[in-house]
Design an enzyme around this catalytic site. Structure first.
Site, PDB file in Angstrom:
ATOM      1  N   GLY A  99      -4.720  -9.611   5.389  1.00  0.00           N
ATOM      2  CA  GLY A  99      -5.200  -8.518   4.456  1.00  0.00           C
ATOM      3  C   GLY A  99      -5.510  -7.368   5.240  1.00  0.00           C
ATOM      4  N   THR A 144     -15.674  -9.291   2.663  1.00  0.00           N
ATOM      5  CA  THR A 144     -15.175  -9.755   3.939  1.00  0.00           C
ATOM      6  C   THR A 144     -14.421 -11.196   3.740  1.00  0.00           C
ATOM      7  OG1 THR A 144     -15.508 -10.195   6.131  1.00  0.00           O
ATOM      8  CG2 THR A 144     -17.194 -10.718   5.137  1.00  0.00           C
ATOM      9  N   ASP A 167     -10.080  -0.241   4.976  1.00  0.00           N
ATOM     10  CA  ASP A 167      -9.682  -0.940   5.965  1.00  0.00           C
ATOM     11  C   ASP A 167      -8.606   0.020   6.920  1.00  0.00           C
ATOM     12  OD1 ASP A 167     -11.521  -2.924   6.495  1.00  0.00           O
ATOM     13  OD2 ASP A 167     -10.118  -4.452   5.321  1.00  0.00           O
ATOM     14  N   LYS A 174     -11.506 -10.600   0.181  1.00  0.00           N
ATOM     15  CA  LYS A 174     -11.192  -9.569  -0.345  1.00  0.00           C
ATOM     16  C   LYS A 174      -9.842  -9.640  -1.247  1.00  0.00           C
ATOM     17  CE  LYS A 174     -11.917  -7.605   4.341  1.00  0.00           C
ATOM     18  NZ  LYS A 174     -11.389  -6.705   5.563  1.00  0.00           N
TER      19      LYS A 174
HETATM   20  P1  NAP Z   1      -6.268 -13.170   7.420  1.00  0.00           P
HETATM   21  O1  NAP Z   1      -6.033 -12.459   6.052  1.00  0.00           O
HETATM   22  O2  NAP Z   1      -7.109 -14.356   7.351  1.00  0.00           O
HETATM   23  O3  NAP Z   1      -5.012 -13.073   8.376  1.00  0.00           O
HETATM   24  C1  NAP Z   1      -4.768 -14.043   9.437  1.00  0.00           C
HETATM   25  C2  NAP Z   1      -3.528 -13.668   9.958  1.00  0.00           C
HETATM   26  O4  NAP Z   1      -3.639 -13.920  11.492  1.00  0.00           O
HETATM   27  C3  NAP Z   1      -2.117 -14.411   9.541  1.00  0.00           C
HETATM   28  O5  NAP Z   1      -1.111 -13.405   9.574  1.00  0.00           O
HETATM   29  C4  NAP Z   1      -2.235 -15.679  10.278  1.00  0.00           C
HETATM   30  O6  NAP Z   1      -0.845 -16.100  10.512  1.00  0.00           O
HETATM   31  C5  NAP Z   1      -2.403 -15.029  11.572  1.00  0.00           C
HETATM   32  N1  NAP Z   1      -3.192 -15.978  12.772  1.00  0.00           N
HETATM   33  C6  NAP Z   1      -4.273 -16.664  12.331  1.00  0.00           C
HETATM   34  N2  NAP Z   1      -4.686 -17.565  13.517  1.00  0.00           N
HETATM   35  C7  NAP Z   1      -3.527 -17.406  14.301  1.00  0.00           C
HETATM   36  C8  NAP Z   1      -3.033 -17.783  15.651  1.00  0.00           C
HETATM   37  N3  NAP Z   1      -3.903 -18.993  16.065  1.00  0.00           N
HETATM   38  N4  NAP Z   1      -1.791 -17.269  16.095  1.00  0.00           N
HETATM   39  C9  NAP Z   1      -1.291 -16.633  15.642  1.00  0.00           C
HETATM   40  N5  NAP Z   1      -1.500 -15.913  14.243  1.00  0.00           N
HETATM   41  C10 NAP Z   1      -2.602 -16.325  13.672  1.00  0.00           C
HETATM   42  O7  NAP Z   1      -7.514 -12.102   8.074  1.00  0.00           O
HETATM   43  P2  NAP Z   1      -7.542 -10.487   8.043  1.00  0.00           P
HETATM   44  O8  NAP Z   1      -8.441 -10.227   7.278  1.00  0.00           O
HETATM   45  O9  NAP Z   1      -6.179  -9.915   8.022  1.00  0.00           O
HETATM   46  O10 NAP Z   1      -8.366 -10.376   9.558  1.00  0.00           O
HETATM   47  C11 NAP Z   1      -7.672 -10.789  10.648  1.00  0.00           C
HETATM   48  C12 NAP Z   1      -8.372 -10.492  11.847  1.00  0.00           C
HETATM   49  O11 NAP Z   1      -8.870  -8.935  11.956  1.00  0.00           O
HETATM   50  C13 NAP Z   1      -9.937 -11.023  11.824  1.00  0.00           C
HETATM   51  O12 NAP Z   1     -10.320 -11.573  13.155  1.00  0.00           O
HETATM   52  C14 NAP Z   1     -10.913  -9.886  11.497  1.00  0.00           C
HETATM   53  O13 NAP Z   1     -12.288 -10.309  11.545  1.00  0.00           O
HETATM   54  C15 NAP Z   1     -10.415  -8.637  12.005  1.00  0.00           C
HETATM   55  N6  NAP Z   1     -10.526  -7.307  11.092  1.00  0.00           N
HETATM   56  C16 NAP Z   1     -11.097  -6.316  11.923  1.00  0.00           C
HETATM   57  C17 NAP Z   1     -11.518  -5.375  11.150  1.00  0.00           C
HETATM   58  C18 NAP Z   1     -12.080  -4.231  12.232  1.00  0.00           C
HETATM   59  O14 NAP Z   1     -12.620  -3.456  11.435  1.00  0.00           O
HETATM   60  N7  NAP Z   1     -11.902  -3.890  13.309  1.00  0.00           N
HETATM   61  C19 NAP Z   1     -11.046  -5.268   9.728  1.00  0.00           C
HETATM   62  C20 NAP Z   1     -10.562  -6.269   9.250  1.00  0.00           C
HETATM   63  C21 NAP Z   1     -10.131  -7.329   9.731  1.00  0.00           C
HETATM   64  P3  NAP Z   1      -0.126 -17.284   9.487  1.00  0.00           P
HETATM   65  O15 NAP Z   1       0.447 -16.160   8.549  1.00  0.00           O
HETATM   66  O16 NAP Z   1       0.656 -17.924  10.351  1.00  0.00           O
HETATM   67  O17 NAP Z   1      -1.171 -18.102   9.083  1.00  0.00           O
END
Ligand code: NAP
Length: 292
Positions: free
Chosen positions: A140, A72, A112, A76
């Site tokens: 991701g 996680t 995912d 990743k």
């Molecule tokens: P990540 O790689 O850290 O991506 C974060 C993204 O969110 C980036 O595009 C970032 O924008 C944006 N972001 C962060 N804070 C923000 C804010 N305050 N306002 C607007 N945009 C914001 O994270 P990830 O792995 O893709 O995961 C994203 C979310 O999905 C997490 O909360 C994770 O727990 C959830 N998730 C859920 C599942 C599920 O099975 N349901 C699976 C995977 C992930 P910038 O480019 O501007 O920084």
């Protein structure tokens, strides 16, 4: 609900989830339940691994009897160059969330995107083929979902991101790899978002905004057509501020629990060759969420 207490022995197969932090992960809850329900002598444990220690940890773990693990945030993407083999899907997404360890081989998968699609199929009537989607976020998870939606026949995707340069970069990177997909990008400024959301049929919120009920990305609700499905992959709380707003406006919604359970079920299948009891997995996740 009965607490999971596997009977451990020297023969018990061990699996793990690696992350930093990892204490919040619900994967141990539903993977242990899936092993128990399938009568498999295995257990699944959380392991905190800092990003800077990942390479050393993987080298070490690949020399133990650990059978596999999930990864996680923030590991990743960093796992990709550490795997000895990658599935096409993991290579395309550029991130690994599931690893099989087998006699020194480190095989990286990504479940995912398929997890999201399975949840879409199971819980909604939405048919992706020929539709336009707007994905908020370019991390991701967004990348995995965009690849899966492309495979499912979506016609056009607009990546809407807080940092516009990152969204634009992802759109141009994927446009080279996902032949035939119309990919665009937008900032989160309302004027630009309004143009991006014209004719949309599916909105996917793939940022941490809304986690623990905090924050709401302002969307151009006035241009979002009636019937558009609003999905949020955040699952804590199950009814995020975005889903609550979409419901208030009479739009169909999809929460993040289904994706969580399905991506885990696909990992389980990779490791064991068996389909887990999805219903039980979901029940224990919902119970854990309700009591957290
Ligand atoms: P990540 O790689 O850290 O991506 C974060 C993204 O969110 C980036 O595009 C970032 O924008 C944006 N972001 C962060 N804070 C923000 C804010 N305050 N306002 C607007 N945009 C914001 O994270 P990830 O792995 O893709 O995961 C994203 C979310 O999905 C997490 O909360 C994770 O727990 C959830 N998730 C859920 C599942 C599920 O099975 N349901 C699976 C995977 C992930 P910038 O480019 O501007 O920084």
């Amino acid at each position: 609900m009965k607490k999971v207490q596997p009977q451990l022995s020297g023969k018990t197969a061990v699996y793990a989830v690696l992350g930093d932090p990892v204490e919040h992960s619900l994967s141990p809850v539903f993977q242990n339940e899936a092993f128990r329900a399938a009568g498999i002598d295995a257990c699944y444990v959380p392991m905190r691994v800092a990003a800077k220690d990942l390479s050393a940890a993987i080298t070490g773990l690949s020399h133990t009897s650990l059978k596999g693990f999930n990864a996680t945030v923030p590991l990743k993407e960093a796992l990709v160059p550490l795997c000895t083999k990658l599935t096409d899907e993991a290579r395309l997404i550029g991130a690994v969330n599931t690893v099989e360890l087998d006699g020194g081989k480190i095989v990286g998968h990504n479940t995912d995107g398929r997890g999201f699609l399975e949840s879409l199929k199971e819980e909604t009537k939405f048919q992706p083929r020929g539709k336009k989607a707007c994905v908020v976020g370019s991390g991701g998870a967004a990348r995995a979902i965009i690849c899966a939606l492309t495979k499912a026949g979506v016609r056009e995707i607009v990546i809407c991101n807080r940092t516009p340069a990152k969204g634009k970069q992802l759109a141009s990177d994927l446009a080279h790899k996902l032949h035939g997909m119309k990919l665009g990008s937008s900032s989160l400024r309302m004027g630009e978002l309004s143009r991006a959301f014209e004719g949309v049929s599916l909105v996917v919120q793939a940022t941490p905004v809304g986690l623990e009920g905090r924050g709401l990305i302002p969307l151009p609700w006035g241009v979002i057509p009636k019937g558009t499905l609003v999905a949020d992959i955040v699952y804590q709380p199950q009814l995020t501020p975005l889903l609550s707003e979409a419901k208030r406006r009479g739009l169909p919604t999809l929460g993040g629990v289904g994706m969580l359970v399905h991506q885990g079920a696909l990992s389980f299948e990779i490791w064991t060759g068996k389909k887990p009891d999805l219903k039980r997995m979901r029940q224990v996740v919902e119970h854990a969420l309700a009591n957290s």
